[in-house]
Design a protein around this motif. Sequence first.
Motif, mmCIF file in Angstrom:
data_model
loop_
_atom_site.group_PDB
_atom_site.id
_atom_site.type_symbol
_atom_site.label_atom_id
_atom_site.label_comp_id
_atom_site.label_asym_id
_atom_site.label_seq_id
_atom_site.Cartn_x
_atom_site.Cartn_y
_atom_site.Cartn_z
ATOM 1 N N ASN A 127 0.847 -1.196 0.000
ATOM 2 C CA ASN A 127 0.000 0.000 0.000
ATOM 3 C C ASN A 127 0.884 1.248 0.000
ATOM 4 O O ASN A 127 2.103 1.152 0.182
ATOM 5 N N SER A 187 -2.129 8.998 6.912
ATOM 6 C CA SER A 187 -0.921 8.264 6.533
ATOM 7 C C SER A 187 0.362 9.102 6.539
ATOM 8 O O SER A 187 1.395 8.658 7.040
ATOM 9 N N VAL A 189 2.827 17.283 0.243
ATOM 10 C CA VAL A 189 1.755 16.425 -0.264
ATOM 11 C C VAL A 189 1.138 17.084 -1.499
ATOM 12 O O VAL A 189 0.715 18.244 -1.434
ATOM 13 N N ALA A 224 0.229 10.444 -3.523
ATOM 14 C CA ALA A 224 -0.930 9.539 -3.594
ATOM 15 C C ALA A 224 -2.043 10.066 -4.506
ATOM 16 O O ALA A 224 -2.783 9.285 -5.093
ATOM 17 N N PHE A 234 -2.000 2.985 -4.628
ATOM 18 C CA PHE A 234 -2.886 2.304 -5.582
ATOM 19 C C PHE A 234 -4.073 1.697 -4.850
ATOM 20 O O PHE A 234 -4.562 0.609 -5.190
ATOM 21 N N LYS A 263 -8.361 5.149 -5.446
ATOM 22 C CA LYS A 263 -7.516 6.105 -6.162
ATOM 23 C C LYS A 263 -7.720 6.016 -7.685
ATOM 24 O O LYS A 263 -8.326 5.063 -8.180
HETATM 25 C C1 LIG Z 1 -4.469 7.194 0.015
HETATM 26 C C2 LIG Z 1 -3.441 8.088 0.627
HETATM 27 C C3 LIG Z 1 -2.333 7.594 1.344
HETATM 28 C C4 LIG Z 1 -2.201 6.143 1.776
HETATM 29 O O1 LIG Z 1 -2.219 5.239 0.776
HETATM 30 P P1 LIG Z 1 -2.727 3.733 1.068
HETATM 31 O O2 LIG Z 1 -2.421 3.062 -0.239
HETATM 32 O O3 LIG Z 1 -4.174 3.794 1.376
HETATM 33 O O4 LIG Z 1 -1.909 3.191 2.178
HETATM 34 C C5 LIG Z 1 -1.376 8.486 1.771
HETATM 35 N N1 LIG Z 1 -1.478 9.792 1.546
HETATM 36 C C6 LIG Z 1 -2.531 10.330 0.888
HETATM 37 C C7 LIG Z 1 -2.576 11.798 0.652
HETATM 38 C C8 LIG Z 1 -3.562 9.490 0.433
HETATM 39 O O5 LIG Z 1 -4.613 10.034 -0.194
#
Ligand SMILES: *Cc1c(COP(=O)(O)O)cnc(C)c1O
Length: 369
Positions: free
Chosen positions: A59, A86, A129, A157, A180, A184
């Motif tokens: 992930n 996250s 981010v 992400a 992924f 997403k």
């Molecule tokens: C979805 C997301 C994550 C984490 O990704 P996972 O694949 O769900 O572990 C991290 N940062 C952002 C900004 C996200 O949108």
Amino acid sequence: MTDKILVTRSSMPEYDEYIREIKDVWDSRWLTNMGPKHQQLQTELKKYLGVESIDLFTNGHMALELTLQALRLSGEVITTPFTFASTTHSIIRNGLEPVFCDIDPVTYTIDTNKIESLITDRTCAIMPVHVYGNICNVDDIDRIAKAHGLKVIYDAAHTFGETYCGKGIGSFGDVSCFSFHATKVFNSIEGGAACFKDEEFGKVLYSLKNFGITSPEDVDYIGSNAKMNEFCAAMGICNLRHVDEEIAKRRAVVERYNSNLSGIDGVKLNDVQPDVKSNYAYYPVVFDKKVFGADRDEVFVALSENNITARKYFYPLTNSFAAFGGKYDVNQTPVALDISSRVLTLPLYADLPLDDVDRICNIIVSCKK
Ligand SMILES: *Cc1c(COP(=O)(O)O)cnc(C)c1O
């Protein structure tokens, strides 16, 4: 009653396409541990994303968390609270201290004018981010990081497949991590990737996703288990074949929202940035109650009453999470605090019918006072 409209709906290949893809997995009985599907997806993604090197993970979160570990950082990491749990968790779970920088009110990404005042002799990295498909000011971040000797790890992400000035967005910074996850733009059910240039870093990162094992009889690092399995990789291979089509359909949905909602006072829409090829990941709308008459929460309720799920995203800010026991002050990031109280992301996925978009917009417009 019409059917419920959720904020997103996972992209999937035809059932038969997936079944054909997993036939080899069935025959070989190689289910995980960097098998042929993992290798194939990795090669295809490297090309699609336009990056030098890429490694796959269970992930996106584990890609971020193990990236920070592989960089062997200590001290403070400058980041933003306008993100998913996250990002902040990956910093704190590595024993690092997040230092929250405010965001830019137009792109919702880190405000690069406010980074330098937060740098101390303990700062080791910047973790910006990309938000909703909007990219950070990568040029400024690069300049600041070079001037102060800091690592840059992008949480990418939200920006799968995007380019800036023709370059893959994953090629910026020391490392860029994609998710992924099923929700997403591109998914492998669950999955993620880290993109990087430094091959020595890549070797450490690779072993960390497999318990820190470096050879059959050597365990050199205290690693985790974050290997993408073959069924997830197979889903990724199938979805990658269709991702350009999916993004084109998302674009049509976004344009329909834009034509319905542009010009309404007190409703701020999100523009595609210059020099960016967008993936149309999210459709954020920011309400100004003084002008529009209704606030974000009222619009959220009106949509819910019509069986439409919008999402307060990102709300609340990560620096307000109970998990951190009140350690951080949300008032130090006033722009992020303000936007998080006023933003709503509307339903957006490739197959969202355009007349549903019209219906959603009519409900929003009817909230205006
Ligand atoms: C979805 C997301 C994550 C984490 O990704 P996972 O694949 O769900 O572990 C991290 N940062 C952002 C900004 C996200 O949108």
